[in-house]
Scaffold this motif. Sequence first.
Motif, short mmCIF file in Angstrom:
data_model
loop_
_atom_site.label_atom_id
_atom_site.label_comp_id
_atom_site.label_asym_id
_atom_site.label_seq_id
_atom_site.Cartn_x
_atom_site.Cartn_y
_atom_site.Cartn_z
N HIS A 206 1.16 -0.93 -0.17
CA HIS A 206 -0.12 0.27 -0.05
C HIS A 206 0.65 1.44 0.17
CE1 HIS A 206 -4.02 -2.06 0.83
NE2 HIS A 206 -3.53 -2.66 1.01
N ASN A 207 2.49 0.71 0.09
CA ASN A 207 3.34 2.23 -0.24
C ASN A 207 2.22 3.73 1.04
OD1 ASN A 207 4.20 1.40 -2.43
ND2 ASN A 207 2.57 2.95 -3.70
N ARG A 208 3.03 2.70 2.15
CA ARG A 208 2.08 3.59 3.78
C ARG A 208 3.94 3.66 4.78
NH1 ARG A 208 -3.03 0.17 5.04
NH2 ARG A 208 -4.37 0.99 4.32
N LEU A 209 3.98 4.68 5.04
CA LEU A 209 5.25 4.60 6.51
C LEU A 209 4.43 4.10 8.02
CD1 LEU A 209 7.08 5.96 7.63
CD2 LEU A 209 5.90 8.32 7.93
N LYS B 115 13.13 10.36 -1.90
CA LYS B 115 13.61 10.77 -2.70
C LYS B 115 14.48 9.88 -3.51
CE LYS B 115 14.01 15.74 -1.53
NZ LYS B 115 14.89 17.10 -0.84
N SER B 116 14.63 8.96 -2.66
CA SER B 116 15.66 7.88 -3.11
C SER B 116 14.49 6.87 -3.82
CB SER B 116 16.59 7.10 -1.65
OG SER B 116 15.47 6.24 -1.58
N GLY B 117 13.40 7.02 -4.10
CA GLY B 117 12.72 5.92 -5.08
C GLY B 117 11.38 4.67 -3.63
N LYS B 118 11.43 5.02 -2.79
CA LYS B 118 11.20 4.18 -1.29
C LYS B 118 9.95 4.53 -1.89
CE LYS B 118 15.22 2.80 1.19
NZ LYS B 118 15.50 3.48 2.50
N THR B 119 8.73 3.60 -1.98
CA THR B 119 6.90 3.87 -1.17
C THR B 119 7.01 3.35 -0.17
OG1 THR B 119 7.23 1.60 -3.07
CG2 THR B 119 7.47 3.82 -4.19
N SER B 120 7.77 2.69 0.51
CA SER B 120 7.25 2.55 1.46
C SER B 120 8.05 2.17 2.62
CB SER B 120 6.50 0.79 1.66
OG SER B 120 7.41 -0.43 1.48
N SER B 121 8.03 2.99 3.96
CA SER B 121 8.90 2.77 5.29
C SER B 121 8.52 2.48 7.01
CB SER B 121 9.01 4.77 4.87
OG SER B 121 9.94 5.15 4.35
N ILE B 122 9.20 2.25 6.83
CA ILE B 122 9.00 1.39 8.52
C ILE B 122 10.25 2.34 9.78
CG2 ILE B 122 9.55 -0.46 10.08
CD1 ILE B 122 7.98 -2.47 8.12
N GLY C 174 10.45 12.52 22.80
CA GLY C 174 9.24 12.47 23.62
C GLY C 174 8.07 12.68 22.98
N LYS C 175 7.88 12.55 22.16
CA LYS C 175 6.52 12.38 21.55
C LYS C 175 6.22 11.01 21.77
CE LYS C 175 5.83 16.12 18.59
NZ LYS C 175 5.24 16.83 19.67
N ASN C 176 4.59 10.33 21.81
CA ASN C 176 4.33 9.15 22.02
C ASN C 176 3.87 8.45 20.36
OD1 ASN C 176 1.71 9.18 21.03
ND2 ASN C 176 1.54 9.07 23.33
N ILE C 177 3.54 6.93 20.04
CA ILE C 177 3.72 6.91 18.98
C ILE C 177 3.19 7.47 18.15
CG2 ILE C 177 2.91 4.85 18.65
CD1 ILE C 177 5.11 3.85 17.83
N PHE C 178 1.91 7.76 19.12
CA PHE C 178 -0.06 8.22 17.80
C PHE C 178 0.54 9.85 17.52
CE2 PHE C 178 -0.51 4.26 20.34
CZ PHE C 178 -1.83 4.09 19.40
N GLU C 179 1.38 10.48 18.62
CA GLU C 179 1.93 11.80 18.29
C GLU C 179 2.61 12.20 16.83
OE1 GLU C 179 1.62 13.54 22.81
OE2 GLU C 179 3.27 12.76 22.31
N LEU C 180 4.06 11.06 16.73
CA LEU C 180 3.97 11.14 15.96
C LEU C 180 3.75 10.98 15.11
CD1 LEU C 180 7.29 8.95 16.66
CD2 LEU C 180 7.32 10.82 16.43
N LYS C 181 3.02 9.72 14.52
CA LYS C 181 1.72 9.94 13.41
C LYS C 181 1.05 10.87 12.96
CE LYS C 181 -2.39 8.17 12.25
NZ LYS C 181 -2.48 8.05 10.77
N ASP C 182 0.98 11.79 13.80
CA ASP C 182 -0.04 13.76 13.87
C ASP C 182 1.23 14.12 13.31
OD1 ASP C 182 -2.13 12.10 14.81
OD2 ASP C 182 -2.31 12.78 17.05
N TYR C 183 2.33 14.25 13.81
CA TYR C 183 3.31 15.47 13.89
C TYR C 183 3.04 14.93 11.90
CZ TYR C 183 7.94 18.16 13.00
OH TYR C 183 8.12 18.51 12.72
N VAL D 130 0.07 7.54 6.46
CA VAL D 130 1.53 6.66 7.65
C VAL D 130 0.20 5.55 8.81
CG1 VAL D 130 2.56 7.84 9.69
CG2 VAL D 130 1.85 9.06 8.07
N ARG D 131 0.35 4.85 8.95
CA ARG D 131 -0.09 4.13 10.17
C ARG D 131 0.80 3.96 11.45
NH1 ARG D 131 -4.83 2.11 7.41
NH2 ARG D 131 -5.00 3.35 5.94
N VAL D 132 0.35 3.27 12.74
CA VAL D 132 1.03 2.74 14.18
C VAL D 132 0.69 2.22 14.34
CG1 VAL D 132 0.42 3.00 16.38
CG2 VAL D 132 0.80 4.95 15.17
N SER D 133 1.44 0.54 15.16
CA SER D 133 1.20 -0.12 15.50
C SER D 133 2.21 -0.59 16.89
CB SER D 133 1.66 -1.47 14.20
OG SER D 133 1.29 -2.76 14.81
#
Lengths: 328, 328, 328, 328
Positions: free
Chosen positions: C165-168, C215-222, C232-241, C251-254
Amino acid sequence: MPNKIKKIGVLTSGGDSPGMNAAIRSVVRTCAYHDIECVGIYRGYEGLMEGDFKAMDARSVKGIINKGGTILKSARSKEFRTKEGRQQAYNKLIEANVGGLVIIGGDGSFTGGLIFNQEFDFPVMGIPGTIDNDIFGTSHTLGFDTALNTVVDAIDKIRDTASSHNRLFFIEVMGRDVGHIALNTGIAGGAEEILIPEEDLGLDRLVESLNKSRKSGKTSSIVIVAEGDKIGKNIFELKDYVDENMEGYDVRVSVLGHMQRGGAPSCFDRVLASRMGVKAVESLLESKTNYMVGLLNNKIELTPLDNAIKGKTKINLELLRVSDIMST
Amino acid sequence: MPNKIKKIGVLTSGGDSPGMNAAIRSVVRTCAYHDIECVGIYRGYEGLMEGDFKAMDARSVKGIINKGGTILKSARSKEFRTKEGRQQAYNKLIEANVGGLVIIGGDGSFTGGLIFNQEFDFPVMGIPGTIDNDIFGTSHTLGFDTALNTVVDAIDKIRDTASSHNRLFFIEVMGRDVGHIALNTGIAGGAEEILIPEEDLGLDRLVESLNKSRKSGKTSSIVIVAEGDKIGKNIFELKDYVDENMEGYDVRVSVLGHMQRGGAPSCFDRVLASRMGVKAVESLLESKTNYMVGLLNNKIELTPLDNAIKGKTKINLELLRVSDIMST
Amino acid sequence: MPNKIKKIGVLTSGGDSPGMNAAIRSVVRTCAYHDIECVGIYRGYEGLMEGDFKAMDARSVKGIINKGGTILKSARSKEFRTKEGRQQAYNKLIEANVGGLVIIGGDGSFTGGLIFNQEFDFPVMGIPGTIDNDIFGTSHTLGFDTALNTVVDAIDKIRDTASSHNRLFFIEVMGRDVGHIALNTGIAGGAEEILIPEEDLGLDRLVESLNKSRKSGKTSSIVIVAEGDKIGKNIFELKDYVDENMEGYDVRVSVLGHMQRGGAPSCFDRVLASRMGVKAVESLLESKTNYMVGLLNNKIELTPLDNAIKGKTKINLELLRVSDIMST
Amino acid sequence: MPNKIKKIGVLTSGGDSPGMNAAIRSVVRTCAYHDIECVGIYRGYEGLMEGDFKAMDARSVKGIINKGGTILKSARSKEFRTKEGRQQAYNKLIEANVGGLVIIGGDGSFTGGLIFNQEFDFPVMGIPGTIDNDIFGTSHTLGFDTALNTVVDAIDKIRDTASSHNRLFFIEVMGRDVGHIALNTGIAGGAEEILIPEEDLGLDRLVESLNKSRKSGKTSSIVIVAEGDKIGKNIFELKDYVDENMEGYDVRVSVLGHMQRGGAPSCFDRVLASRMGVKAVESLLESKTNYMVGLLNNKIELTPLDNAIKGKTKINLELLRVSDIMST
């Protein structure tokens, strides 16, 4: 009118299979649910004759649903094949006040149970537990689904090394008389060819098939061989035949062996075992006897033990065709 | 009379599920077997509108049967919901000489396909790919069986730590509208209670059930919660409720999340995908259209797409009862 | 001169970890080997104060080497932090004739043991059991290796769906104070970026890193995030940012959660546990006390408990650099 | 002064092992990081002589870190053992402007590389890839840790069925000249006895050990046998010996075979491969040659290829003792 059953015995017999513990757990808890007693009988018919019984309540079967093997252990018994042996078993059951018996095993175990019933009019109910899926009256035996995943996982690993070295692998899987494991895992493992007891492919077609695959550009191949394949050669003879008669192959053999019987049961086998245990106990409580509990069209149904023993499962011809198309 | 199809396109759409690659492989190889061409269409309907096609032959799909996800990638497309979008897609298919389309996805994807067919009379065939098992016309969607095993494996791990600490765990599994994953994995994972969208258990019964289990001597418990459970509280609210209203529990929450969608497909899903791909292609070649390929009573059958979209799967009431008995 | 120890007690304390059972087994069998008695103490220091002891011989620990969790159960005890609590524990040990104690747990548990020793001169020996690998004096704590494999397996599954799904994905792994799990699994899982407590990457660099990768051509990232990451941010705040400040990301969180603590221990953890158990018992028999058994340069060595508690593990800077190069 | 290297070649040679792909990925990405070119060389020295090279950039090695086998394939080459073969290989490298070579393989492959360097003064660097862990200069070869887990998983499965039937199993694992796999998996699998090439246990002690274990109340047993065990009997002869000379055993044999070489690499092997690839490339860039990259005391270090080839790994005597104590 039969007396209402107040205590049920459960045993596992023959080769073990993943899901047997989940079935034992289900039998025990269904008894608890209906407020009747339950005894576990150790080492199959051996323990039955010796009175090797242990009272089990809902907590006794805690933490076993995900364990391979059988906590009640299994054995094959020669003595139970004699009238004296069975008489002794009957005496032990009566002494212990057991009024019905759930037998988890294969057709050999069911035959013993049926004879026992005919001689002593003792209620018995069968649950099909074997990885081979060779029992009539159920689309899936307990452990079959788990064994398929175990085998496919092994094939995936072997394929890694086969592809890296452009090798041909013959992989032997369980199934002396039936090819269900071979056929399903052959398709799932992307096998070039699948040799099963039900179909005499012939060496010529094997050779032809390998040649075709080679021409189509495949550099590595996997052939799945059921223990009881019809060609009449064992897997090492097959290797020798290819070594001698075909050029350019680097052939290896792998016999997967007993690991196919073990491991944590799959979700499917755990659910199936739970359903079967409920049905087996409740059928006994409804004064039914001499049936095997099975899965037919996704429902739990009863099949007379006699039919389960005599009937033969058939290989799914559609799967053979799918396998053929997939190895294009 | 329709022209005979000479080229088939295949795409994956909606959420991905294990077995999609095995289905793509099967579609491609069945085309090769029948000597017709095949094109893979990238990113679902997005790629369809953009003409993002790639010719695929039998070797193109080598080594993917055991891979999770989809090599064709998937996407959701707003534009395909417009007439213009669909016209563009049609143009691309005609340009590329594609005569039939296999859509691997869920009911949203099928709806798109059906409208597309109705507008352009273009032959379409659906393969149900989603882990939720929420599609009418098949007992199993592609990926369901694999997801069950993934979830059960996670529950087994959590149970290790739950038992060691005498804790109560709420575990959230996928299933917004249907409880199939929750119900099956709840039984297989030995859950105390299972909360599903189809049944309003009510908080009272949950409390009662936990109390009963505590009294029966259980020291740790697991409750499986489907995303869309009927109680109307999310899993963190459930935890708070128990924390506030019940004594002596050490409650923890685990949301299994997206890992449920991935992983190597189980043997069952690989075989199912292979069978479905064959049937989908061959049905198109027989000039059929607007059907979904499904598994019904262990056979591959066709269901009109319209029914597949509108029909509802039902929760198996027998399983609810089995779950109840097992948590005795 | 101290009396020779004739009975050893073993307990597990704090969070459980895979390999604790293998360590219990090793302690018990090493006692048997040296013909001294062994008692298992249930629920850590709680059971110690209550005298919840059970005699264990070589057969008592059969079949547990491959089980996650701890058969002795674990607990955290407030009462043991009081002098009265510890006095009570001492009385129970003396009553039961126990002459030495093996404590399997983390630094909190070791602190308790050390105080206990200082007050009552009772011989104690520590085995580091925690998945976090945050204990000084050992390159590997028991369970760390298993947890790494569990996490990597989950990342592999999530990557399947991320790529489709080309997601982060932001994936949270355990590690409140240390980033060992995050750093190793981030490298092994092919993560774009790894956020750990030891290093303040800063949001800017995260954004920059994601942009570079895009830019290097990656379509999904982890992105792997330790619980206690420094941003100092929790994972949900990172997603929001990222949702608010960067374009074009889905963006998804697990949050992997407690499953990281369970499961069958890896070969490494089983062997390590076996070695540590032998060393712990034999050190007590040699009249040593107040040490932790650890793995240093592949050898089993003793570290004073005091150092083990006060020392800090360091993040491997080479791994940080490798991670950086790998995400090129 | 040597010219600065602008292009590096990487190949895999000899038996494949899990982690080789992760090492290839690391070599390629480290080259990209340092802005130098990289070529993958197919089929080991065969492809080197044929000039079967493919330019690889950071994206070429996407998605392979978790794959078993080697995407570059492997082969054994007779021709490279001749001067002419090596001359041809040299010509191909010069033509392609390759200035350094990373060889992933075992000691046979390293020997080839060393001779090649001596003849043509061409920079080479070795990465130890083999499941056997039989290479001097590294505590762990690539794939060893993964193979241990694969074997232990198989032993766990076999133990399920062994326990259910009170059987004795002989299980053969890889290791012709070294017993590292046997010794570690024997301890982790709870084996009764472990037969390795380094130690002549003798049949008498095996018999004695089995008798002792039987007396201590064990009903099932597992004996791990390395391929090259010192007793000088193969595993089937061992079975026959016990069948003929000991009473009351139901003995089975399982040869694990090639599946030990495959599978997704463990976290440990992925991290190790990543570290080794970085070190190999950067050492070449620092004008070093004729070294093997290895793990020594948890650090990546260089060992002269000559030593790596001639040195012998030693069996860990502590592990032998631990195994002995554990089978109490």
